[in-house]
Design a protein around this motif. Sequence first.
Motif, PDB file in Angstrom:
ATOM      1  N   PRO A   1       0.822  -1.213   0.000  1.00 20.43           N
ATOM      2  CA  PRO A   1       0.000   0.000   0.000  1.00 20.43           C
ATOM      3  C   PRO A   1       0.854   1.261   0.000  1.00 20.43           C
ATOM      4  N   ALA A   2       0.254   2.347  -0.398  1.00 24.93           N
ATOM      5  CA  ALA A   2       0.930   3.644  -0.339  1.00 24.93           C
ATOM      6  C   ALA A   2       1.270   3.958   1.112  1.00 24.93           C
ATOM      7  N   ALA A   3       2.320   4.690   1.319  1.00 28.99           N
ATOM      8  CA  ALA A   3       2.773   5.025   2.674  1.00 28.99           C
ATOM      9  C   ALA A   3       1.648   5.662   3.498  1.00 28.99           C
ATOM     10  N   SER A   4       0.854   6.500   2.858  1.00 31.38           N
ATOM     11  CA  SER A   4      -0.231   7.183   3.570  1.00 31.38           C
ATOM     12  C   SER A   4      -1.360   6.230   3.979  1.00 31.38           C
ATOM     13  N   GLU A   5      -1.414   5.042   3.383  1.00 37.44           N
ATOM     14  CA  GLU A   5      -2.480   4.070   3.668  1.00 37.44           C
ATOM     15  C   GLU A   5      -1.968   2.845   4.417  1.00 37.44           C
ATOM     16  N   LYS A   6      -0.671   2.832   4.739  1.00 37.43           N
ATOM     17  CA  LYS A   6      -0.045   1.641   5.307  1.00 37.43           C
ATOM     18  C   LYS A   6      -0.699   1.189   6.613  1.00 37.43           C
ATOM     19  N   GLU A   7      -0.935   2.094   7.530  1.00 39.51           N
ATOM     20  CA  GLU A   7      -1.503   1.716   8.827  1.00 39.51           C
ATOM     21  C   GLU A   7      -2.888   1.093   8.664  1.00 39.51           C
ATOM     22  N   ARG A   8      -3.734   1.733   7.880  1.00 36.69           N
ATOM     23  CA  ARG A   8      -5.091   1.206   7.657  1.00 36.69           C
ATOM     24  C   ARG A   8      -5.029  -0.127   6.917  1.00 36.69           C
ATOM     25  N   ALA A   9      -4.183  -0.219   5.901  1.00 36.27           N
ATOM     26  CA  ALA A   9      -4.064  -1.448   5.121  1.00 36.27           C
ATOM     27  C   ALA A   9      -3.561  -2.594   5.994  1.00 36.27           C
ATOM     28  N   THR A  10      -2.655  -2.299   6.914  1.00 32.80           N
ATOM     29  CA  THR A  10      -2.133  -3.326   7.819  1.00 32.80           C
ATOM     30  C   THR A  10      -3.231  -3.855   8.725  1.00 32.80           C
ATOM     31  N   LYS A  11      -4.082  -2.972   9.202  1.00 30.84           N
ATOM     32  CA  LYS A  11      -5.217  -3.396  10.041  1.00 30.84           C
ATOM     33  C   LYS A  11      -6.187  -4.249   9.225  1.00 30.84           C
ATOM     34  N   LEU A  12      -6.425  -3.848   7.984  1.00 27.56           N
ATOM     35  CA  LEU A  12      -7.309  -4.625   7.114  1.00 27.56           C
ATOM     36  C   LEU A  12      -6.718  -6.002   6.815  1.00 27.56           C
ATOM     37  N   LEU A  13      -5.410  -6.060   6.624  1.00 25.16           N
ATOM     38  CA  LEU A  13      -4.738  -7.337   6.399  1.00 25.16           C
ATOM     39  C   LEU A  13      -4.921  -8.246   7.615  1.00 25.16           C
ATOM     40  N   ALA A  14      -4.707  -7.708   8.801  1.00 21.59           N
ATOM     41  CA  ALA A  14      -4.890  -8.501  10.027  1.00 21.59           C
ATOM     42  C   ALA A  14      -6.318  -9.015  10.123  1.00 21.59           C
ATOM     43  N   ASP A  15      -7.293  -8.175   9.794  1.00 22.46           N
ATOM     44  CA  ASP A  15      -8.702  -8.586   9.772  1.00 22.46           C
ATOM     45  C   ASP A  15      -8.936  -9.703   8.759  1.00 22.46           C
ATOM     46  N   SER A  16      -8.316  -9.576   7.598  1.00 21.83           N
ATOM     47  CA  SER A  16      -8.484 -10.550   6.518  1.00 21.83           C
ATOM     48  C   SER A  16      -7.981 -11.917   6.921  1.00 21.83           C
ATOM     49  N   LEU A  17      -6.882 -11.928   7.663  1.00 19.81           N
ATOM     50  CA  LEU A  17      -6.303 -13.205   8.087  1.00 19.81           C
ATOM     51  C   LEU A  17      -7.062 -13.801   9.237  1.00 19.81           C
TER      52      LEU A  17
END
Length: 90
Positions: free
Chosen positions: A74-90
């Motif tokens: 993800p873009a640097a500006s979206e990294k934190e949110r994307a990481t949370k979404l990834l954790a949710d996905s798993l």
Amino acid sequence: MKDADVRGKVAKLLDESHLDIIYSGAPPILNQKIDLNSLNDAVRGESIDSVKKRVDEASFLDAKICTLLSGPKPAASEKERATKLLADSL
């Protein structure tokens, strides 16, 4: 493996090999452009369904290890949110 017959033959062959199996989910994830950390709910939902199939296939093949990828960085500006979404996905 799309063909259930082929999947069954592979499972039998692997079982007879008495080897520890490592399943790589990377090729289908890359080919299908799966994105478990997508900010788009529909894309992430389809990605989750696809990864579940990969995990089920690894289990069917009695794999001891199953590797996966998150998807595009993800873009640097979206990294934190994307990481949370990834954790949710798993």
